[in-house]
Design an enzyme around this catalytic site. Structure first.
Site, short mmCIF file in Angstrom:
data_model
loop_
_atom_site.label_atom_id
_atom_site.label_comp_id
_atom_site.label_asym_id
_atom_site.label_seq_id
_atom_site.Cartn_x
_atom_site.Cartn_y
_atom_site.Cartn_z
N ASP A 1 62.49 34.12 34.43
CA ASP A 1 63.79 33.89 33.78
C ASP A 1 64.03 32.36 34.03
O ASP A 1 64.26 32.07 35.31
CB ASP A 1 64.74 34.77 33.59
CG ASP A 1 65.86 34.70 32.40
OD1 ASP A 1 65.53 34.09 31.54
OD2 ASP A 1 66.71 35.44 32.61
N THR B 1 64.47 37.84 26.98
CA THR B 1 64.00 38.85 27.98
C THR B 1 63.50 40.07 26.93
O THR B 1 62.40 40.77 27.54
CB THR B 1 65.03 39.54 28.92
OG1 THR B 1 65.58 38.29 29.62
CG2 THR B 1 64.95 40.34 29.77
N THR C 1 66.88 28.23 28.61
CA THR C 1 68.06 27.87 27.66
C THR C 1 68.02 26.42 27.43
O THR C 1 68.95 26.05 26.64
CB THR C 1 69.42 28.61 28.10
OG1 THR C 1 69.51 28.09 29.58
CG2 THR C 1 69.36 30.05 27.98
#
Length: 357
Positions: free
Chosen positions: A127, A83, A176
């Site tokens: 995200d 981020t 991730t």
């Protein structure tokens, strides 16, 4: 640097629940916030030297060509700075950034509303992009490649598609779990950055910078003590630093010494290797209750009183990476390092010590 006026633009037409505008600038006399721990320029970003060099070249080339850069994919474990890098890219380009996440976009229409409200050159940060719904992914394919969205009007046989042309923009996706991204989506990113865990030396620099921002004076040796317990992750390092700051405030300390760090983190049950209560419980269960293993995940999670998913996703990655635990076809096995860390000696009559790593 960031064009502050860009952050004042309204989100007209955007889904307010899934979209927010972000600025790192403090408001009035607002105290130091966690957001201000983030650097605003690539030069101030600590760690990931190869990635920084690649990204700097990528952005410099885009600025010289005077066009928005290609789409960027940031992949890596949580807490390593994905981020922060997205914010830095927007700052370096002097444009505003729209922030949303995969789970917040529940329908393709949500994403279409966001895309249609973007201005030329803006950055859209998504995200957990691997958690986008399938319909939204397919809409994003066209938007990223052809800079248009097809809006469906009506339903049934009378429905029609109206193409809307979009200004050129840059998507930054963070994930991730890169393996969960569909190949067509992954192929549309012009630059992919993989973030690695931080060595202790870089974490020490990061902790020293964060302590200066937070106003915490660290004595020599305090930053290494924090770095040792941070599991190679900047987010954890900053979190532990804030807990040590709390300790210093409560005990009226002007300067934090290494022993203060040890005492503060001992209160939170974090040892010298960064293992917390659950990590130690898992290792103790394998060593004392199952003679070092092998033991199945379900039996292990029942022994420590946690869900098996928690043990597998929260504890095991770090324990395996640091050599405390091995995954075998028969189950989990504690290594020699785990026995030594717990201050125990394997019983040779019950454990084949020759097989311990």
């Amino acid at each position: 640097m960031t064009n502050d006026s860009a952050f004042d633009q309204s989100n007209t037409g955007a889904n307010e629940e899934s979209l927010r505008m972000v600025s790192a600038s403090p408001v009035g006399n607002e105290p130091v916030s966690d957001e201000e721990l983030r650097p605003h320029a690539l030069d101030g970003f600590i760690g990931q030297p190869r990635l920084k060099a690649q990204l700097q070249l990528f952005l410099d080339a885009a600025r010289k060509r005077d066009v928005p850069p290609d789409h960027i994919l940031l992949a890596g474990p949580p807490g390593l700075g994905k981020t922060t890098l997205a914010m830095i890219v927007a700052n370096e380009l002097g444009v505003s950034i729209r922030v949303t996440s995969g789970p917040a976009i529940q329908h393709a229409g949500d994403l279409a509303s966001i895309l249609s409200s973007l201005d030329a050159g803006e950055v859209l940060f998504i995200d957990e992009i691997h958690r986008l719904p399938r319909a939204a992914e397919e809409l994003l394919y066209i938007a990223m490649e052809d800079f248009r969205v097809d809006v469906m009007v009506g339903k049934g046989p009378g429905a029609s598609s109206i193409p809307l042309t979009l200004p050129r923009f840059t998507v930054i996706g963070a994930t991730t779990r890169e393996g969960m991204l569909p190949s067509p989506l992954r192929a549309r990113f012009g630059f992919t950055a993989h973030l690695d865990f931080y060595p202790h030396e870089e974490l020490e620099k990061l902790i020293e910078r964060s302590s200066a921002v937070l106003g915490v004076r660290l004595e020599d040796g305090a930053a290494p003590q924090l770095a040792m317990r941070s599991r190679g992750t900047p987010r954890i390092a900053n979190r532990l630093l804030r807990r040590v700051r709390d300790w210093a405030i409560v005990h009226d300390l002007d300067t934090v010494h290494p022993n203060d760090v040890k005492e503060a983190l001992a209160l939170y049950q974090i040892d010298t290797e960064g293992l917390d209560r659950l990590d130690i419980a898992v290792l103790k269960a394998i060593v004392t209750n199952f003679n070092g293993g092998p033991v199945g995940l379900n039996n292990l999670s029942a022994m420590v009183g946690e869900e098996s998913e928690t043990v597998e996703t929260v504890c095991e990655p770090y324990l395996v990476r640091e050599g405390f635990l091995m995954r075998t076809p028969k189950g989990r096995v504690a290594t020699r390092k785990a026995w030594e860390h717990l201050g125990l000696v394997p019983d040779e009559s019950q454990v084949d010590v020759s097989k311990l790593a």
